[in-house]
Design a protein around this motif. Structure first.
Motif, PDB file in Angstrom:
ATOM      1  N   SER A  12       0.841  -1.218   0.000  1.00 13.91           N
ATOM      2  CA  SER A  12       0.000   0.000   0.000  1.00 13.91           C
ATOM      3  C   SER A  12       0.869   1.260   0.000  1.00 13.91           C
ATOM      4  CB  SER A  12      -0.913  -0.024   1.238  1.00 13.91           C
ATOM      5  OG  SER A  12      -1.219   1.285   1.666  1.00 13.91           O
ATOM      6  N   THR A  13       0.592   2.170  -0.938  1.00 14.91           N
ATOM      7  CA  THR A  13       1.388   3.401  -1.026  1.00 14.91           C
ATOM      8  C   THR A  13       1.257   4.233   0.254  1.00 14.91           C
ATOM      9  OG1 THR A  13      -0.483   4.431  -2.180  1.00 14.91           O
ATOM     10  CG2 THR A  13       1.311   3.562  -3.549  1.00 14.91           C
ATOM     11  N   PRO A  36      -7.017  -3.935   4.073  1.00 14.80           N
ATOM     12  CA  PRO A  36      -8.166  -3.053   4.291  1.00 14.80           C
ATOM     13  C   PRO A  36      -9.396  -3.890   4.658  1.00 14.80           C
ATOM     14  CG  PRO A  36      -7.108  -2.560   2.175  1.00 14.80           C
ATOM     15  CD  PRO A  36      -6.432  -3.781   2.734  1.00 14.80           C
ATOM     16  N   HIS A  37     -10.238  -3.333   5.482  1.00 16.86           N
ATOM     17  CA  HIS A  37     -11.516  -3.940   5.870  1.00 16.86           C
ATOM     18  C   HIS A  37     -11.353  -5.208   6.714  1.00 16.86           C
ATOM     19  CE1 HIS A  37     -13.193  -0.998   3.187  1.00 16.86           C
ATOM     20  NE2 HIS A  37     -12.426  -1.456   2.209  1.00 16.86           N
ATOM     21  N   GLY A  48     -12.518   1.485   6.898  1.00 15.77           N
ATOM     22  CA  GLY A  48     -11.723   0.269   6.678  1.00 15.77           C
ATOM     23  C   GLY A  48     -10.473   0.455   5.827  1.00 15.77           C
ATOM     24  N   LYS A  49      -9.957   1.691   5.736  1.00 18.41           N
ATOM     25  CA  LYS A  49      -8.788   1.934   4.881  1.00 18.41           C
ATOM     26  C   LYS A  49      -7.488   1.780   5.662  1.00 18.41           C
ATOM     27  CE  LYS A  49     -11.320   5.078   1.885  1.00 18.41           C
ATOM     28  NZ  LYS A  49     -11.189   4.688   0.497  1.00 18.41           N
ATOM     29  N   VAL A  50      -6.428   1.496   4.913  1.00 25.08           N
ATOM     30  CA  VAL A  50      -5.092   1.379   5.512  1.00 25.08           C
ATOM     31  C   VAL A  50      -4.231   2.539   5.042  1.00 25.08           C
ATOM     32  CG1 VAL A  50      -5.155  -1.111   5.742  1.00 25.08           C
ATOM     33  CG2 VAL A  50      -4.316  -0.127   3.602  1.00 25.08           C
ATOM     34  N   PRO A  51      -3.272   2.955   5.898  1.00 24.31           N
ATOM     35  CA  PRO A  51      -2.861   2.368   7.157  1.00 24.31           C
ATOM     36  C   PRO A  51      -3.682   2.918   8.338  1.00 24.31           C
ATOM     37  CG  PRO A  51      -1.474   4.250   6.694  1.00 24.31           C
ATOM     38  CD  PRO A  51      -2.429   4.121   5.535  1.00 24.31           C
ATOM     39  N   GLU A  62      -5.826   7.440   8.919  1.00 30.10           N
ATOM     40  CA  GLU A  62      -5.528   8.452   7.900  1.00 30.10           C
ATOM     41  C   GLU A  62      -4.028   8.788   7.916  1.00 30.10           C
ATOM     42  OE1 GLU A  62      -7.652  10.065   5.392  1.00 30.10           O
ATOM     43  OE2 GLU A  62      -8.615   8.193   5.889  1.00 30.10           O
ATOM     44  N   SER A  63      -3.409   8.552   6.770  1.00 31.09           N
ATOM     45  CA  SER A  63      -1.943   8.634   6.687  1.00 31.09           C
ATOM     46  C   SER A  63      -1.381  10.004   7.076  1.00 31.09           C
ATOM     47  CB  SER A  63      -1.479   8.250   5.275  1.00 31.09           C
ATOM     48  OG  SER A  63      -2.084   9.085   4.317  1.00 31.09           O
ATOM     49  N   ASN A  98      -3.475  13.451  -2.556  1.00 29.50           N
ATOM     50  CA  ASN A  98      -4.439  12.522  -1.952  1.00 29.50           C
ATOM     51  C   ASN A  98      -5.861  12.694  -2.474  1.00 29.50           C
ATOM     52  OD1 ASN A  98      -2.238  11.726  -0.540  1.00 29.50           O
ATOM     53  ND2 ASN A  98      -3.023  12.223   1.496  1.00 29.50           N
ATOM     54  N   ARG A 107      -5.622   4.679  -8.217  1.00 27.61           N
ATOM     55  CA  ARG A 107      -6.893   3.924  -8.218  1.00 27.61           C
ATOM     56  C   ARG A 107      -7.332   3.558  -9.641  1.00 27.61           C
ATOM     57  NH1 ARG A 107      -5.817   2.678  -3.328  1.00 27.61           N
ATOM     58  NH2 ARG A 107      -4.419   4.400  -2.957  1.00 27.61           N
TER      59      ARG A 107
HETATM   60  N1  LIG Z   1      -7.197   8.875   2.962  1.00 29.99           N
HETATM   61  C1  LIG Z   1      -6.615   7.613   3.313  1.00 29.99           C
HETATM   62  C2  LIG Z   1      -6.528   6.767   2.065  1.00 29.99           C
HETATM   63  C3  LIG Z   1      -5.999   5.380   2.363  1.00 29.99           C
HETATM   64  C4  LIG Z   1      -6.308   4.395   1.228  1.00 29.99           C
HETATM   65  O1  LIG Z   1      -7.071   4.688   0.301  1.00 29.99           O
HETATM   66  N2  LIG Z   1      -5.705   3.224   1.362  1.00 29.99           N
HETATM   67  C5  LIG Z   1      -5.995   2.188   0.398  1.00 29.99           C
HETATM   68  C6  LIG Z   1      -4.784   1.287   0.212  1.00 29.99           C
HETATM   69  S1  LIG Z   1      -3.384   2.150  -0.445  1.00 29.99           S
HETATM   70  C7  LIG Z   1      -7.170   1.364   0.919  1.00 29.99           C
HETATM   71  O2  LIG Z   1      -7.298   1.155   2.113  1.00 29.99           O
HETATM   72  N3  LIG Z   1      -8.029   0.895   0.011  1.00 29.99           N
HETATM   73  C8  LIG Z   1      -9.163   0.100   0.346  1.00 29.99           C
HETATM   74  C9  LIG Z   1     -10.458   0.853   0.233  1.00 29.99           C
HETATM   75  O3  LIG Z   1     -10.456   2.052  -0.118  1.00 29.99           O
HETATM   76  O4  LIG Z   1     -11.498   0.263   0.497  1.00 29.99           O
HETATM   77  C10 LIG Z   1      -5.223   7.829   3.953  1.00 29.99           C
HETATM   78  O5  LIG Z   1      -4.593   8.840   3.642  1.00 29.99           O
HETATM   79  O6  LIG Z   1      -4.811   7.005   4.790  1.00 29.99           O
END
Ligand SMILES: N[C@@H](CCC(=O)N[C@@H](CS)C(=O)NCC(=O)O)C(=O)O
Length: 213
Positions: A12-13, A36-37, A48-51, A62-63, A98, A107
């Motif tokens: 994951s970036t 994620p999730h 459910g997003k990472v990290p 939120e990164s 972002n 994406r």
């Molecule tokens: N705004 C979030 C974005 C994080 C994000 O989109 N992570 C992706 C992986 S790089 C993710 O969790 N994707 C799964 C999803 O969106 O359901 C952040 O800055 O942490």
């Protein structure tokens, strides 16, 4: 206090960006590669997003928020400037990446190659062809930005650079974005220079393979 725990998969970036913050500041951390999730992630991120991050009893998602916490809570070099203009430019580039660039470059473009959904498991050529002009425009935008001071936010290394480097690393490996970066002189030089940093080297994920279209 236990180590900082960064929760998210290495490819994951956004996960790589917060790991790079730990590496730059020599913050001891443990990486838990929950997707994620997953239960771990859902317990901390409402979508459910990472990290996500845990430090003792403190949990955060939120990164950019995680990077801000790590930068303020730990000693070492400052990755988010405090001088008003430098701070605002850093924030501006994190936000541009972002809220817009990540959508196009990661994406839509990259994920189409990495997780192809076309017929026979091949990348969806129509979607890729449609997004390539925007991919080139955004690479050109980044090229012009780093041409000025050698970094995204002015003339020194900040979290804005950390935030974009994991994306550029993937883009270099795929045909249209790889050619566009090779043709972008300033951005290529920027990538070569920053990719030598130990924080970048020490967080390299396994390299994905493009599937033939
Ligand atoms: N705004 C979030 C974005 C994080 C994000 O989109 N992570 C992706 C992986 S790089 C993710 O969790 N994707 C799964 C999803 O969106 O359901 C952040 O800055 O942490």
């Amino acid at each position: 206090m236990p180590n900082v725990e960064i929760i998210g998969p290495a490819p994951s970036t956004y996960t790589r960006a917060v790991r790079m913050v730990c590496e730059e500041k020599s913050i001891p951390y443990d990486l838990k590669q929950s997707p994620p999730h997953s239960t771990d992630v859902d317990a901390i991120h409402p979508f459910g997003k990472v990290p996500v991050m845990r430090h003792g009893d403190f949990e955060l998602c939120e990164s950019k928020a995680i990077a801000t916490y790590l930068d303020l809570a730990f000693p070492g070099k400052k990755l988010i400037p405090t001088e008003p203009r430098h701070a605002a430019l850093t924030e501006q580039w994190v936000s541009l990446v972002n809220t817009k660039i990540d959508g196009t470059l990661v994406r839509t473009y990259l994920l189409n190659y990495i997780f192809p959904k076309g017929a026979d498991g091949s990348p969806d050529r129509k979607t890729i062809d449609a997004v390539v002009p925007v991919v080139k425009q955004e690479i050109d935008l980044l090229d012009r930005a780093v041409a000025k001071g050698g970094f995204l936010a002015g003339d020194s290394f900040t979290f804005a650079d950390i935030n974009v480097m994991p994306i550029l690393a993937y883009l270099k490996n795929f045909p249209e974005s790889g050619s566009a970066i090779a043709a972008a002189e300033s951005l290529s030089a920027y990538f070569e220079r920053l990719s030598a940093r130990p924080s970048f080297q020490n967080t390299a994920p396994p390299r994905p393979q493009a599937k033939a279209s």
